[in-house]
Motif scaffolding. Structure first.
Motif, PDB file in Angstrom:
ATOM      1  N   VAL A  32       2.544 -14.911  10.310  1.00 46.76           N
ATOM      2  CA  VAL A  32       2.069 -13.545  10.400  1.00 46.76           C
ATOM      3  C   VAL A  32       1.443 -13.154   9.061  1.00 46.76           C
ATOM      4  O   VAL A  32       2.052 -13.326   8.007  1.00 46.76           O
ATOM      5  CB  VAL A  32       3.208 -12.574  10.753  1.00 46.76           C
ATOM      6  N   ASN A  33       0.230 -12.613   9.118  1.00 49.89           N
ATOM      7  CA  ASN A  33      -0.408 -12.056   7.931  1.00 49.89           C
ATOM      8  C   ASN A  33       0.087 -10.628   7.744  1.00 49.89           C
ATOM      9  O   ASN A  33       0.175  -9.857   8.702  1.00 49.89           O
ATOM     10  CB  ASN A  33      -1.929 -12.078   8.076  1.00 49.89           C
ATOM     11  N   MET A  34       0.407 -10.270   6.509  1.00 52.37           N
ATOM     12  CA  MET A  34       1.009  -8.977   6.217  1.00 52.37           C
ATOM     13  C   MET A  34       0.142  -8.182   5.247  1.00 52.37           C
ATOM     14  O   MET A  34      -0.604  -8.739   4.442  1.00 52.37           O
ATOM     15  CB  MET A  34       2.398  -9.153   5.613  1.00 52.37           C
ATOM     16  N   GLY A  35       0.291  -6.861   5.305  1.00 54.89           N
ATOM     17  CA  GLY A  35      -0.463  -6.023   4.394  1.00 54.89           C
ATOM     18  C   GLY A  35       0.173  -4.664   4.196  1.00 54.89           C
ATOM     19  O   GLY A  35       1.029  -4.237   4.975  1.00 54.89           O
ATOM     20  N   TRP A  36      -0.251  -4.013   3.115  1.00 58.63           N
ATOM     21  CA  TRP A  36       0.115  -2.629   2.838  1.00 58.63           C
ATOM     22  C   TRP A  36      -1.140  -1.770   2.881  1.00 58.63           C
ATOM     23  O   TRP A  36      -2.163  -2.124   2.278  1.00 58.63           O
ATOM     24  CB  TRP A  36       0.776  -2.489   1.465  1.00 58.63           C
ATOM     25  N   TYR A  37      -1.055  -0.671   3.593  1.00 59.09           N
ATOM     26  CA  TYR A  37      -2.123   0.314   3.687  1.00 59.09           C
ATOM     27  C   TYR A  37      -1.582   1.658   3.233  1.00 59.09           C
ATOM     28  O   TYR A  37      -0.367   1.873   3.213  1.00 59.09           O
ATOM     29  CB  TYR A  37      -2.635   0.431   5.122  1.00 59.09           C
ATOM     30  N   ARG A  38      -2.484   2.566   2.867  1.00 62.23           N
ATOM     31  CA  ARG A  38      -2.042   3.913   2.502  1.00 62.23           C
ATOM     32  C   ARG A  38      -3.010   4.952   3.040  1.00 62.23           C
ATOM     33  O   ARG A  38      -4.194   4.686   3.234  1.00 62.23           O
ATOM     34  CB  ARG A  38      -1.880   4.057   0.988  1.00 62.23           C
ATOM     35  N   GLN A  39      -2.471   6.141   3.266  1.00 62.67           N
ATOM     36  CA  GLN A  39      -3.260   7.243   3.778  1.00 62.67           C
ATOM     37  C   GLN A  39      -2.852   8.527   3.075  1.00 62.67           C
ATOM     38  O   GLN A  39      -1.695   8.943   3.149  1.00 62.67           O
ATOM     39  CB  GLN A  39      -3.097   7.390   5.288  1.00 62.67           C
ATOM     40  N   ARG A  45      -6.980   5.685   6.583  1.00 63.62           N
ATOM     41  CA  ARG A  45      -6.022   4.684   6.153  1.00 63.62           C
ATOM     42  C   ARG A  45      -6.772   3.472   5.613  1.00 63.62           C
ATOM     43  O   ARG A  45      -7.584   2.877   6.307  1.00 63.62           O
ATOM     44  CB  ARG A  45      -5.129   4.289   7.330  1.00 63.62           C
ATOM     45  N   ASP A  46      -6.484   3.108   4.371  1.00 61.37           N
ATOM     46  CA  ASP A  46      -7.192   2.026   3.702  1.00 61.37           C
ATOM     47  C   ASP A  46      -6.242   0.922   3.276  1.00 61.37           C
ATOM     48  O   ASP A  46      -5.075   1.168   2.963  1.00 61.37           O
ATOM     49  CB  ASP A  46      -7.932   2.535   2.466  1.00 61.37           C
ATOM     50  N   MET A  47      -6.768  -0.286   3.226  1.00 59.71           N
ATOM     51  CA  MET A  47      -5.992  -1.431   2.778  1.00 59.71           C
ATOM     52  C   MET A  47      -5.753  -1.344   1.281  1.00 59.71           C
ATOM     53  O   MET A  47      -6.672  -1.079   0.509  1.00 59.71           O
ATOM     54  CB  MET A  47      -6.721  -2.733   3.118  1.00 59.71           C
ATOM     55  N   VAL A  48      -4.514  -1.563   0.885  1.00 59.07           N
ATOM     56  CA  VAL A  48      -4.130  -1.602  -0.521  1.00 59.07           C
ATOM     57  C   VAL A  48      -3.981  -3.039  -0.993  1.00 59.07           C
ATOM     58  O   VAL A  48      -4.521  -3.430  -2.030  1.00 59.07           O
ATOM     59  CB  VAL A  48      -2.819  -0.831  -0.752  1.00 59.07           C
ATOM     60  N   ALA A  49      -3.221  -3.825  -0.249  1.00 55.20           N
ATOM     61  CA  ALA A  49      -2.963  -5.211  -0.595  1.00 55.20           C
ATOM     62  C   ALA A  49      -2.617  -5.975   0.663  1.00 55.20           C
ATOM     63  O   ALA A  49      -2.030  -5.421   1.595  1.00 55.20           O
ATOM     64  CB  ALA A  49      -1.823  -5.321  -1.612  1.00 55.20           C
ATOM     65  N   ALA A  50      -2.975  -7.249   0.701  1.00 60.59           N
ATOM     66  CA  ALA A  50      -2.680  -8.089   1.848  1.00 60.59           C
ATOM     67  C   ALA A  50      -2.267  -9.473   1.376  1.00 60.59           C
ATOM     68  O   ALA A  50      -2.673  -9.920   0.296  1.00 60.59           O
ATOM     69  CB  ALA A  50      -3.889  -8.190   2.774  1.00 60.59           C
ATOM     70  N   VAL A  92       1.075   8.196   2.000  1.00 65.09           N
ATOM     71  CA  VAL A  92       2.031   7.503   2.843  1.00 65.09           C
ATOM     72  C   VAL A  92       1.602   6.045   2.906  1.00 65.09           C
ATOM     73  O   VAL A  92       0.447   5.751   3.223  1.00 65.09           O
ATOM     74  CB  VAL A  92       2.104   8.110   4.256  1.00 65.09           C
ATOM     75  N   TYR A  93       2.518   5.154   2.590  1.00 65.01           N
ATOM     76  CA  TYR A  93       2.239   3.729   2.574  1.00 65.01           C
ATOM     77  C   TYR A  93       2.802   3.089   3.839  1.00 65.01           C
ATOM     78  O   TYR A  93       3.968   3.280   4.173  1.00 65.01           O
ATOM     79  CB  TYR A  93       2.847   3.074   1.332  1.00 65.01           C
ATOM     80  N   TYR A  94       1.954   2.320   4.523  1.00 60.61           N
ATOM     81  CA  TYR A  94       2.307   1.700   5.793  1.00 60.61           C
ATOM     82  C   TYR A  94       2.296   0.185   5.690  1.00 60.61           C
ATOM     83  O   TYR A  94       1.397  -0.401   5.084  1.00 60.61           O
ATOM     84  CB  TYR A  94       1.316   2.100   6.888  1.00 60.61           C
ATOM     85  N   CYS A  95       3.260  -0.436   6.315  1.00 62.78           N
ATOM     86  CA  CYS A  95       3.322  -1.886   6.435  1.00 62.78           C
ATOM     87  C   CYS A  95       2.582  -2.319   7.692  1.00 62.78           C
ATOM     88  O   CYS A  95       2.727  -1.696   8.746  1.00 62.78           O
ATOM     89  CB  CYS A  95       4.787  -2.322   6.488  1.00 62.78           C
ATOM     90  N   ASN A  96       1.798  -3.381   7.587  1.00 60.58           N
ATOM     91  CA  ASN A  96       1.018  -3.898   8.703  1.00 60.58           C
ATOM     92  C   ASN A  96       1.316  -5.372   8.929  1.00 60.58           C
ATOM     93  O   ASN A  96       1.463  -6.135   7.975  1.00 60.58           O
ATOM     94  CB  ASN A  96      -0.475  -3.714   8.425  1.00 60.58           C
ATOM     95  N   ASP A 105      -1.724  -5.920  16.619  1.00 57.47           N
ATOM     96  CA  ASP A 105      -1.634  -5.379  15.270  1.00 57.47           C
ATOM     97  C   ASP A 105      -0.478  -4.389  15.257  1.00 57.47           C
ATOM     98  O   ASP A 105      -0.450  -3.468  16.079  1.00 57.47           O
ATOM     99  CB  ASP A 105      -2.946  -4.693  14.902  1.00 57.47           C
ATOM    100  N   TYR A 106       0.470  -4.571  14.337  1.00 60.14           N
ATOM    101  CA  TYR A 106       1.681  -3.759  14.326  1.00 60.14           C
ATOM    102  C   TYR A 106       1.798  -2.960  13.044  1.00 60.14           C
ATOM    103  O   TYR A 106       1.384  -3.407  11.969  1.00 60.14           O
ATOM    104  CB  TYR A 106       2.915  -4.655  14.491  1.00 60.14           C
ATOM    105  N   TRP A 107       2.402  -1.766  13.154  1.00 63.76           N
ATOM    106  CA  TRP A 107       2.534  -0.850  12.025  1.00 63.76           C
ATOM    107  C   TRP A 107       3.945  -0.311  11.915  1.00 63.76           C
ATOM    108  O   TRP A 107       4.613  -0.056  12.921  1.00 63.76           O
ATOM    109  CB  TRP A 107       1.587   0.341  12.183  1.00 63.76           C
ATOM    110  N   GLY A 108       4.386  -0.115  10.679  1.00 61.29           N
ATOM    111  CA  GLY A 108       5.607   0.620  10.441  1.00 61.29           C
ATOM    112  C   GLY A 108       5.347   2.112  10.496  1.00 61.29           C
ATOM    113  O   GLY A 108       4.213   2.566  10.683  1.00 61.29           O
ATOM    114  N   LYS A 109       6.395   2.892  10.320  1.00 56.36           N
ATOM    115  CA  LYS A 109       6.273   4.348  10.377  1.00 56.36           C
ATOM    116  C   LYS A 109       5.834   4.969   9.056  1.00 56.36           C
ATOM    117  O   LYS A 109       5.460   6.140   9.020  1.00 56.36           O
ATOM    118  CB  LYS A 109       7.596   4.966  10.818  1.00 56.36           C
ATOM    119  N   GLY A 110       5.871   4.205   7.981  1.00 50.10           N
ATOM    120  CA  GLY A 110       5.388   4.661   6.690  1.00 50.10           C
ATOM    121  C   GLY A 110       6.484   5.159   5.771  1.00 50.10           C
ATOM    122  O   GLY A 110       7.551   5.585   6.212  1.00 50.10           O
TER     123      GLY A 110
END
Length: 117
Positions: A32-39, A45-50, A92-96, A105-110
């Motif tokens: 699974v490829n993982m990433g952090w996004y923020r809004q 919502r933009d990609m921060v790091a992957a 708010v930072y979200y896990c992807n 594509d799955y998301w956490g609640k932030g």
């Protein structure tokens, strides 16, 4: 059942540090490829790091040199170490999660990060 649970957010002063964690379940984490996004309010919502399943990382220009993404496959967890935080990092930072074995594509609640003096 796929679940992503973020933790580690909070209030921090400019120049401070936080480490975010994302615990994943219900997936084959090592493929699974993982990433952090923020809004932030009023913004998309933009990609921060992957980080890919193979460990390759990618960062937004705004956080390069300050943030580090890592993963521990034995713990099914991805981390975001955030240093030298700025007020503009407030969001708010979200896990992807992007599994290689399906098209979902799955998301956490932030988790909320507030950088303020």
């Amino acid at each position: 059942q796929v679940q992503l649970v973020e933790s580690g957010g909070g209030l921090v002063q400019p120049g401070g540090s936080l480490r975010l964690s994302c615990a994943a379940s219900g997936m084959i984490f090592n493929i699974v490829n993982m990433g952090w996004y923020r809004q932030a309010p009023g913004k998309q919502r933009d990609m921060v790091a992957a980080i890919t399943s193979g460990g390759t990382t990618n960062y937004a220009d705004s956080v390069k040199g300050r943030f580090t993404i890592s993963r521990d496959n034995a713990k099914n967890t991805v981390y975001l170490q955030m240093n030298s935080l700025k007020p503009e990092d407030t969001a708010v930072y979200y896990c992807n999660a992007d599994p290689e074995y399906n098209g979902m594509d799955y998301w956490g609640k932030g988790t909320l990060v507030t950088v303020s003096s």
